[in-house]
Design a protein around this motif. Structure first.
Motif, PDB file in Angstrom:
ATOM      1  N   GLU A 165       8.237   0.472  48.613  1.00 48.20           N
ATOM      2  CA  GLU A 165       8.260   1.908  48.855  1.00 48.20           C
ATOM      3  C   GLU A 165       9.145   2.660  47.848  1.00 48.20           C
ATOM      4  N   ALA A 166      10.302   2.085  47.511  1.00 52.76           N
ATOM      5  CA  ALA A 166      11.205   2.794  46.590  1.00 52.76           C
ATOM      6  C   ALA A 166      10.556   2.947  45.205  1.00 52.76           C
ATOM      7  N   HIS A 167       9.663   2.003  44.859  1.00 53.92           N
ATOM      8  CA  HIS A 167       8.930   2.145  43.601  1.00 53.92           C
ATOM      9  C   HIS A 167       8.032   3.379  43.672  1.00 53.92           C
ATOM     10  N   PHE A 188       1.586  11.221  33.034  1.00 49.78           N
ATOM     11  CA  PHE A 188       2.270  10.978  34.304  1.00 49.78           C
ATOM     12  C   PHE A 188       1.505  11.600  35.464  1.00 49.78           C
ATOM     13  N   GLY A 215       9.459  17.401  41.101  1.00 54.87           N
ATOM     14  CA  GLY A 215      10.372  18.109  40.214  1.00 54.87           C
ATOM     15  C   GLY A 215       9.645  18.911  39.135  1.00 54.87           C
ATOM     16  N   GLU A 216      10.277  19.952  38.635  1.00 53.77           N
ATOM     17  CA  GLU A 216       9.757  20.594  37.427  1.00 53.77           C
ATOM     18  C   GLU A 216      10.395  19.851  36.259  1.00 53.77           C
ATOM     19  N   ASN A 217       9.579  19.358  35.375  1.00 45.85           N
ATOM     20  CA  ASN A 217      10.129  18.539  34.298  1.00 45.85           C
ATOM     21  C   ASN A 217      10.246  19.355  33.004  1.00 45.85           C
ATOM     22  N   GLU A 276      15.617  -2.398  45.652  1.00 43.33           N
ATOM     23  CA  GLU A 276      14.858  -2.831  46.830  1.00 43.33           C
ATOM     24  C   GLU A 276      14.210  -4.206  46.632  1.00 43.33           C
ATOM     25  N   VAL A 294       9.250  11.375  43.357  1.00 40.73           N
ATOM     26  CA  VAL A 294      10.356  12.312  43.148  1.00 40.73           C
ATOM     27  C   VAL A 294      10.093  13.147  41.886  1.00 40.73           C
ATOM     28  N   ARG A 295       9.380  12.560  40.948  1.00 37.66           N
ATOM     29  CA  ARG A 295       9.068  13.261  39.696  1.00 37.66           C
ATOM     30  C   ARG A 295       7.898  14.212  39.843  1.00 37.66           C
ATOM     31  N   ARG A 330       8.417   5.947  45.548  1.00 40.09           N
ATOM     32  CA  ARG A 330       9.208   7.184  45.595  1.00 40.09           C
ATOM     33  C   ARG A 330       9.785   7.555  44.237  1.00 40.09           C
ATOM     34  N   SER A 331      10.059   6.557  43.416  1.00 44.00           N
ATOM     35  CA  SER A 331      10.583   6.888  42.081  1.00 44.00           C
ATOM     36  C   SER A 331       9.498   7.628  41.276  1.00 44.00           C
ATOM     37  N   ILE A 332       8.236   7.409  41.614  1.00 48.09           N
ATOM     38  CA  ILE A 332       7.153   8.192  41.006  1.00 48.09           C
ATOM     39  C   ILE A 332       7.097   9.573  41.668  1.00 48.09           C
ATOM     40  N   ARG A 379      18.306  13.990  35.215  1.00 47.83           N
ATOM     41  CA  ARG A 379      18.317  14.466  36.604  1.00 47.83           C
ATOM     42  C   ARG A 379      18.825  13.367  37.529  1.00 47.83           C
TER      43      ARG A 379
END
Lengths: 424, 424
Positions: free
Chosen positions: B410-412, B393, B422-424, A253, B418-419, B414-416, A240
């Motif tokens: 923060e980007a760390h 997870f 989502g439907e995985n 970052e 975003v999942r 968000r990487s969690i 994805r």
């Protein structure tokens, strides 16, 4: 992000912080000052660099108690769960001394012993890094290191961040020095009136810390000198783009010098990730840093075949490797060089950075070719054990003396022959 | 030899070969020359330092065949038996990759991978050191290193010693470079037109080799920088003075800077060893070297009790430790720091130097506090394996995001997140 077709050779545009002659001289001078003047030098240098004159170089029990007031209970529980996972993973790494006992009466083996002591450097500054403390302290504790001392530079009030103090206290580390930079490293390597010297110093730091570690190496052991952080995502058309982009950005970052790289067999994915990165980066608080990293050190490589993509990964030897392909497990055997390998769509890098259990101190800058994540072995050492019997000695004495003489070392041969003559 | 009553602190008068600014500059220049001019630089530098202009930088099959004519069959058999023992001991050190598979679907582990390549430096000069070759090459082979290249400086005829060539050939090493000094190290680290670069360089050498290894460290891995050799004998009144003296001298003959030390609970033994050393040294071919070592760096320490003697040994952290007491085995648990531990009257140091199986590349200069004998692990590295399941997870996502935000990344987080969306 640039999309580049993969050619035979690929390398990260790694941008290492290089030291200047002036910095090296300054570090040398600081180390000498601490060796000569001990605590006084530590206090003087802390005043000079951290802007505070300390009366007491060490954190007190009261400061630790006070720190707990500034941590919310939920965060504390998250840290405790992380710590439990890290401990559990590292406990599986412990090794036993072993011997072989042969029928001829000889005994040979390896004795595994924990280091006596270790020092952990924790960077200061605005952000607190509890994960650094856990990732460095826990392997040492699991190895059986009895004396662990932590050091971190104080702020202008002479304090350390509450999250740092609480994390240390949770792990049972209460010997905490308020010092940073080359002076902290020097104190740990050589000791002062109040700071005991240690056998090994680990933990990240700025260029002065790195130079000081390199300088005291030999006097004490050190972990690797960390370079900027790197991620390589290996993905096919099943990945994805929003996940891939988020993970690249989580690396970006960290630092303008971080390298976020995608290697993919899918041109469509390449383009979609490119778009997603643009979209996500706009909303990041650290977007300036992330943009610099993406623009200067980021790349999307497209490969014609998966094997070609895997070979590129091995050439890059990344610190972090995420594999988001149809069957990531079947690629594991082909990956020769990577610090940590994250398999499947849900194994995002932050899962490993903070929580799953494996260490986040990883080889950077291509050193995954020959280095490992920080682990329990790093806080132990081996001693060979050799016990020879009469039978074995008599059988082997001539061979041993022959090789000694071939190397021109007569006294070695005689140390064997004096025993052949004696009644034992 | 001086007899000294043991006081609280004891240390070897270690005398390290220190480098001069001029030597460091010279090594830097040589490395640059090889990086820039490759084979041509190697040939030029070999002509300058070894006095021979080589047409072919590598040993040929004919040279190896020819070398066999200069080795007597008995010595060859001795070397083969030694090699078999060394191989057998190192095979017991090999480790497996492992994973834990949890009911929540996660999989965590360590993947153990051999280095791709290694370079072994073998000193030249009058004496040949087959044992150096065996002790460096065999651990790499057992680890599974596919490409091993050896390098050694040629004599003025452009040849290597027959014992060196034969030992290499016996181990299956046929890729042998004729180069020494910093230029050989540079070629192995950076590669030339004909010399492939390697991932790790091991093996002893003079100050130029040591400086070059230190300089290329990071580009490649290196083994430790060896200091002068050391032996400590720990003995009570059951030890034979002639054995002890012979073993001290076997160390003393290596180098004027070697440290031969006895720590004993028996004043009688102390005096008898003193006498025996005088007697035996007079008959040694290398008596000048041995005398310098004994006089400048040798010592006999007398302790009131065995525990005090053991503590002195731990403070010294010797490269070699021989224990000749009534029951050496019961002291093993008390020894925290020693490179190799030889137990009982027949386990003379040369037994381990050449033949028993454990490695003779050992930590010197007190580094046994934190370093190990060369071993199979040194030619492997680990990669962490992290595979997270949907269940794990979802359970851990909040904790991971919380710690990321605590560290200001923060980007760390968000990487969690975003999942989670989502439907995985």
């Amino acid at each position: 992000m640039k999309i580049i077709e993969l050619t035979e050779d690929v390398s990260l545009t790694r941008d290492i912080e290089t030291s200047t002659e002036k910095q090296r001289e300054s570090v040398g001078a600081i180390i000498n000052q601490v060796r000569q003047n001990g605590d006084k030098a530590l206090k003087d240098l802390t005043e000079m660099y951290d802007g505070v004159r300390l009366e007491n170089l060490f954190v007190t029990e009261e400061e630790i108690k006070e720190a707990y007031n500034h941590i919310n209970q939920q965060t504390l529980e998250s840290l405790r769960r992380a710590s439990k996972n890290i401990q559990s993973f590292h406990e599986r790494q412990t090794r036993q001394s072993w011997v072989t006992t042969n029928e001829d009466g000889t005994m040979l083996g390896q004795k595994i012993t924990a280091l006596d002591s270790a020092g952990v450097y924790v960077p200061g500054g605005k952000a607190a890094y509890p994960s650094t403390i856990m990732m460095n302290v826990i392997p040492a504790q699991v190895a059986g290191v009895r004396n662990i001392i932590m050091t971190s530079p104080p702020d202008r009030e002479g304090k350390l961040a509450p999250a740092v103090l609480v994390t240390a206290a949770e792990l049972g580390v209460t010997h905490i020095l308020k010092a940073g930079g080359a002076q902290a490293v020097a104190a740990l390597a050589y000791g002062t009136e109040t700071v005991p010297s240690v056998d090994k110093i680990t933990g990240p730091g700025n260029i002065f810390v790195a130079l000081a570690k390199r300088e005291v190496f030999g006097q004490v052991d050190i972990d690797m000198i960390a370079g900027p952080s790197e991620i390589v995502v290996l993905a096919d058309n099943t990945a994805r783009p929003d996940y891939v982009a988020a993970d690249l950005l989580s690396q970006a970052e960290h630092d303008e010098m971080s390298s976020p790289v995608l290697v993919t067999t899918s041109k469509t994915l390449a383009e979609n990730v490119q778009t997603e990165v643009e979209k996500q980066i706009a909303e990041l608080p650290r977007k300036e840093i992330a943009s610099a990293s993406i623009n200067d050190h980021g790349a999307i490589y497209t490969a014609a075949e998966l094997d070609e993509a895997v070979e590129a990964v091995n050439q890059l030897a990344p610190e972090h490797l995420e594999i988001m392909t149809k069957n990531p497990y079947e690629l594991l055997g082909k990956i020769r060089h990577a610090g940590a390998i994250f398999l499947g769509p849900l194994s995002a890098e932050p899962v490993g950075d903070y929580f799953a259990g494996p260490n986040h101190v990883l080889p950077t800058n291509g050193t995954a070719r020959f280095s490992s994540p920080l682990n329990v072995d790093d806080f132990t050492k081996k001693s060979s054990i050799i016990s020879y019997s009469q039978t074995a000695f008599e059988r082997d004495a001539e061979d041993i003396a022959a090789i000694a003489r071939l190397e021109g070392l007569e006294a070695h041969a005689r140390s064997i022959e004096v025993r052949k003559k004696g009644e034992n």
